[in-house]
Design an enzyme around this catalytic site. Structure first.
Site, mmCIF file in Angstrom:
data_model
loop_
_atom_site.group_PDB
_atom_site.id
_atom_site.type_symbol
_atom_site.label_atom_id
_atom_site.label_comp_id
_atom_site.label_asym_id
_atom_site.label_seq_id
_atom_site.Cartn_x
_atom_site.Cartn_y
_atom_site.Cartn_z
ATOM 1 N N CYS A 65 0.247 -5.362 -17.399
ATOM 2 C CA CYS A 65 0.507 -4.127 -16.353
ATOM 3 C C CYS A 65 1.224 -4.929 -15.245
ATOM 4 C CB CYS A 65 -1.012 -3.753 -15.696
ATOM 5 S SG CYS A 65 -0.642 -2.495 -14.419
ATOM 6 N N CYS A 69 0.136 -3.739 -11.575
ATOM 7 C CA CYS A 69 -1.044 -3.898 -10.982
ATOM 8 C C CYS A 69 -1.869 -4.612 -12.036
ATOM 9 C CB CYS A 69 -1.644 -2.872 -10.323
ATOM 10 S SG CYS A 69 -1.567 -1.111 -11.404
ATOM 11 N N SER A 70 -3.038 -4.135 -12.425
ATOM 12 C CA SER A 70 -3.769 -4.527 -13.694
ATOM 13 C C SER A 70 -4.592 -3.432 -14.477
ATOM 14 C CB SER A 70 -4.910 -5.397 -12.880
ATOM 15 O OG SER A 70 -5.720 -4.856 -12.078
ATOM 16 N N CYS A 71 -3.938 -2.465 -14.775
ATOM 17 C CA CYS A 71 -4.421 -1.288 -15.484
ATOM 18 C C CYS A 71 -4.928 -2.008 -16.889
ATOM 19 C CB CYS A 71 -3.147 -0.370 -15.947
ATOM 20 S SG CYS A 71 -2.706 0.531 -14.343
#
Lengths: 97, 213
Positions: B117, B120-122
């Site tokens: 991702c 962000c950090s999906c």
């Protein structure tokens, strides 16, 4: 505008971040202005550019998985047989010239 | 790093290593301020926060491993998983009601998926739990799209050039779960034995499923 799988599309080369207003854009910088092809229609979702700032009037937009050849995204890199997908909203996509 | 296929010489000084994410004390302060205000104003309780953390920590990659093992032995389940991964996970007892849409990507001899991702950090938290720190690091996020084979090699994962590497950037409403290839030498194994071969990283795509010795 809706796109069938396999259609070549170009991501808008648009930079709302540079206009001095607070925005939330889910289109990565490295795909803007680049051409890929539609892999699949994922579904229809509220536009995160509206939702992120708490707006209740977020339009629903078609979300597509778009596949790029990595060599097109990062010219000059050794990218044989490498692809990259990004999930992009319809308003960021135009038919490729 | 292990590297019997790592036949090129280079130094690793020119980029940040894929490791733990950098500490951001300002976000920790912001989180604390917002949480304390929400509790003081009666919007949520401290117990709600505690319960949510407990729920998050109760989810582990073991659930994803069970799902992958089922897909390896049951072709009809695999078809359902690839069509609608949330529904297939629900079949296996995973509560995905608060999850974004989950999509399963099948690795094949021709194509290997690796998920990142960049924005962000999906991550498919409902199935795999909390992501590893390196998944959220700016080094992993930036480098996986620019030099995926090099990043995979640093994880000890070497794929022949004939295998397409597909980097899947989780940019929007999808969470991606990689279904690794079933290792050779596991014919006739039951699901429990197979699940033990499916590590977290093989479901992100930075590793393969473990080949039995």
């Amino acid at each position: 505008m809706s796109f069938a799988p396999g259609t070549r599309v170009t991501v808008r080369n648009d930079w709302p971040e540079a206009k001095g207003v607070k925005v939330h854009i889910r289109t990565p910088h490295f795909v803007r202005g680049k051409t890929g092809r539609i892999e699949t229609l994922i579904g229809v979702f509220g536009d995160p550019e509206f939702l992120a700032v708490g707006r209740k009037d977020a339009p629903k937009r078609a979300l597509y998985m778009v596949v790029f050849d990595r060599a097109d995204l990062f010219p000059g890199t050794n990218a044989r047989n490498e692809t990259l997908t990004a999930d992009l909203y319809e308003n960021w996509l135009e038919p490729a010239p | 790093m292990s590297g019997n296929h790592h036949d090129h010489l280079h130094t690793h000084d020119d980029h940040a290593p894929v490791g733990a994410t950098e500490p951001r004390p300002e976000y920790a302060r912001l989180e604390r301020a917002v949480r304390e205000l929400l509790i003081a104003k009666g919007v949520i309780t401290a117990d709600d926060v505690r319960k949510q953390i407990e729920l998050m920590d109760s989810r582990t990659p073991a659930m994803g491993a069970k799902i992958v093992a089922r897909a390896w032995v049951d072709p009809a389940f695999k078809t359902r998983l690839l069509k609608d991964a949330k529904a297939a996970a629900e079949e296996m007892g995973v509560d995905t009601s608060n999850s974004a849409t989950v999509v399963a990507l099948e690795n094949t001899p021709a194509r290997h998926h690796v998920v990142v991702c960049t924005l962000c950090s999906c991550y498919p938290k409902a199935i795999l739990g909390v992501p590893p720190a390196w998944y959220k690091s700016s080094a992993y996020r930036a480098r996986t799209v620019k030099e995926p084979r090099k990043v995979l090699a640093e994880f000890g994962t070497f794929l022949p050039e004939g295998v397409e590497i597909r980097v899947v950037d989780s940019t929007a409403d999808m969470r991606y779960l990689v279904v690794p290839m079933r290792p050779a030498g596991t014919e006739g194994w039951n699901e429990d034995r197979l699940a033990a071969l499916v590590g977290r990283d093989s479901m992100i795509g930075t590793a393969l499923a473990t080949t039995p010795a």
